[in-house]
Scaffold this active site. Structure first.
Site, PDB file in Angstrom:
ATOM      1  N   HIS A  49      -3.425   6.126   4.945  1.00  0.00           N
ATOM      2  CA  HIS A  49      -2.011   6.267   5.239  1.00  0.00           C
ATOM      3  C   HIS A  49      -1.590   7.718   4.682  1.00  0.00           C
ATOM      4  O   HIS A  49      -2.117   8.084   3.960  1.00  0.00           O
ATOM      5  CB  HIS A  49      -1.282   5.225   4.482  1.00  0.00           C
ATOM      6  CG  HIS A  49      -1.361   3.749   4.996  1.00  0.00           C
ATOM      7  ND1 HIS A  49      -2.226   3.600   5.878  1.00  0.00           N
ATOM      8  CD2 HIS A  49      -0.963   2.555   4.682  1.00  0.00           C
ATOM      9  CE1 HIS A  49      -2.238   2.129   6.213  1.00  0.00           C
ATOM     10  NE2 HIS A  49      -1.300   1.744   5.320  1.00  0.00           N
ATOM     11  N   CYS A  60       0.808  -1.280  -0.007  1.00  0.00           N
ATOM     12  CA  CYS A  60      -0.046  -0.015   0.089  1.00  0.00           C
ATOM     13  C   CYS A  60       0.906   1.436  -0.060  1.00  0.00           C
ATOM     14  O   CYS A  60       0.502   2.307  -0.827  1.00  0.00           O
ATOM     15  CB  CYS A  60      -0.939   0.005   1.055  1.00  0.00           C
ATOM     16  SG  CYS A  60      -0.119  -0.432   2.613  1.00  0.00           S
TER      17      CYS A  60
END
Length: 340
Positions: A243, A130
């Protein structure tokens, strides 16, 4: 695109699997059939897909016989267990685990960066980590204009990276603290609510953790540049979803900030949020549920004339996992690269 594509989701009940299901609906993916696969614990349950109620099936050797694409998001051990059955059935596995990412024979693909690599598949395409995806989408436009020599990145990774149960654990821990109780970690090694700690992946001999080395090795592979110097520090923070990353980029010579901002703003999959007057830049709460990576605080590094800095936030479950996998599947269909 063809409307005769048969898809299986391996790990359909997890956070990423659930998001894949939503994306197939949102993006009007050209399906002729959808199979939801999971462990025996989930078999028999039903999930609503458009106007259908689909029953979750336990995965077996024969689960892939009538499938074109398998979107796998059930962990590395599961992917390794079923990869041979998938490939032998003639399907293409787009795998969200780290099991095959660094295999020389497996393309590691971010469609905005290296779509051409997907054509080289031998039945397996790996979805990158990710943090690697989010960073790559943001900085690759600059690398095309002037090769990046060095990347220093610090990540601030949400609970979603550890799955749906970790997200629920943070909520429970936060309530426990507010109630005056001691939070109890079960999914993550330490309490995350009102806390943070270095990423909990194993520490390697070089004193970097696995998560940090994923960013190093995967970025080099995706960019096709083994000489980029990269150092990463990955931190788990008490954010539910999306994130964040602070990135410092070194070039051979100065890179004008206005030129960099223009390149990033014109890049596919990126939205610039750079409101200096109001000190408003990307935040996880704004990136949650969004397809694009939000990029801001694009500025000159005052310590080096050849460096610029930026800040980004991106939805880990979406572009950092599920969306990138679905985009790869769409690419295979559009380019007729399934190989059947």
């Amino acid at each position: 695109m063809s409307n005769n594509i048969r898809v299986a989701i391996l790990g359909a009940t997890g956070a990423v699997g659930t998001e894949i299901i939503n994306l197939l609906i949102e993006r009007n993916f050209p399906l002729s059939g959808l199979k939801l696969l999971a462990s025996s614990r989930s078999a028999g349950k039903t999930i609503q897909f458009k106007d259908q109620s689909l029953t979750i099936e336990e995965v077996t050797e024969n689960s892939f016989d009538d499938v074109d694409i398998v979107l796998a998001s059930a962990g590395g051990s599961t992917s390794k267990k079923w990869v041979r059955a998938i490939v032998d059935a003639g399907a293409v596995m787009i795998d969200n685990s780290s099991a095959f990412r660094m295999d020389d024979n497996v393309p590691l693909v971010v469609p905005e960066i290296n779509p051409h690599d997907a054509q080289k598949h031998q039945g397996i395409i790996a979805n990158p980590n990710c943090t690697t995806i989010l960073m790559g989408v943001a900085i690759y436009p600059l690398h095309l204009m002037q090769p990046i020599k060095r990347i220093i990145v610090s990540t601030y990774q949400s609970a979603s990276g550890a799955g749906a149960r970790a997200m629920e654990e943070v909520k429970t821990q936060a309530q426990a603290i507010l109630d005056g109780d001691t939070p109890k970690p079960e999914i993550l090694p330490y309490p995350l609510a009102f806390n943070l700690f270095p990423h909990n992946s194993p520490i390697l001999d070089n004193h970097y953790c696995e998560e940090e080395m994923k960013m190093v090795n995967e970025t080099r592979k995706i960019f096709g540049d083994k000489d980029i110097r990269i150092s990463a520090t990955c931190i788990r923070v008490p954010v539910l979803r999306a994130h964040s990353e602070a990135i410092n980029l070194e070039f051979e010579q100065p890179f004008a900030v206005d030129k960099a901002k223009k390149a990033i703003s014109e890049a596919e999959g990126v939205t610039v949020v750079d409101d200096w007057a109001n000190n408003y830049f990307p935040m996880p709460i704004d990136a949650t549920g969004k397809d694009d990576v939000l990029v801001g605080r694009i500025r000159q590094d005052i310590s080096s004339s050849n460096n610029i800095e930026l800040w980004l936030c991106g939805d880990q479950i979406r572009k950092g996992a599920a969306l990138n996998a679905v985009q790869i599947a769409e690419l295979l269909i559009e380019k007729n690269w399934l190989g059947k």
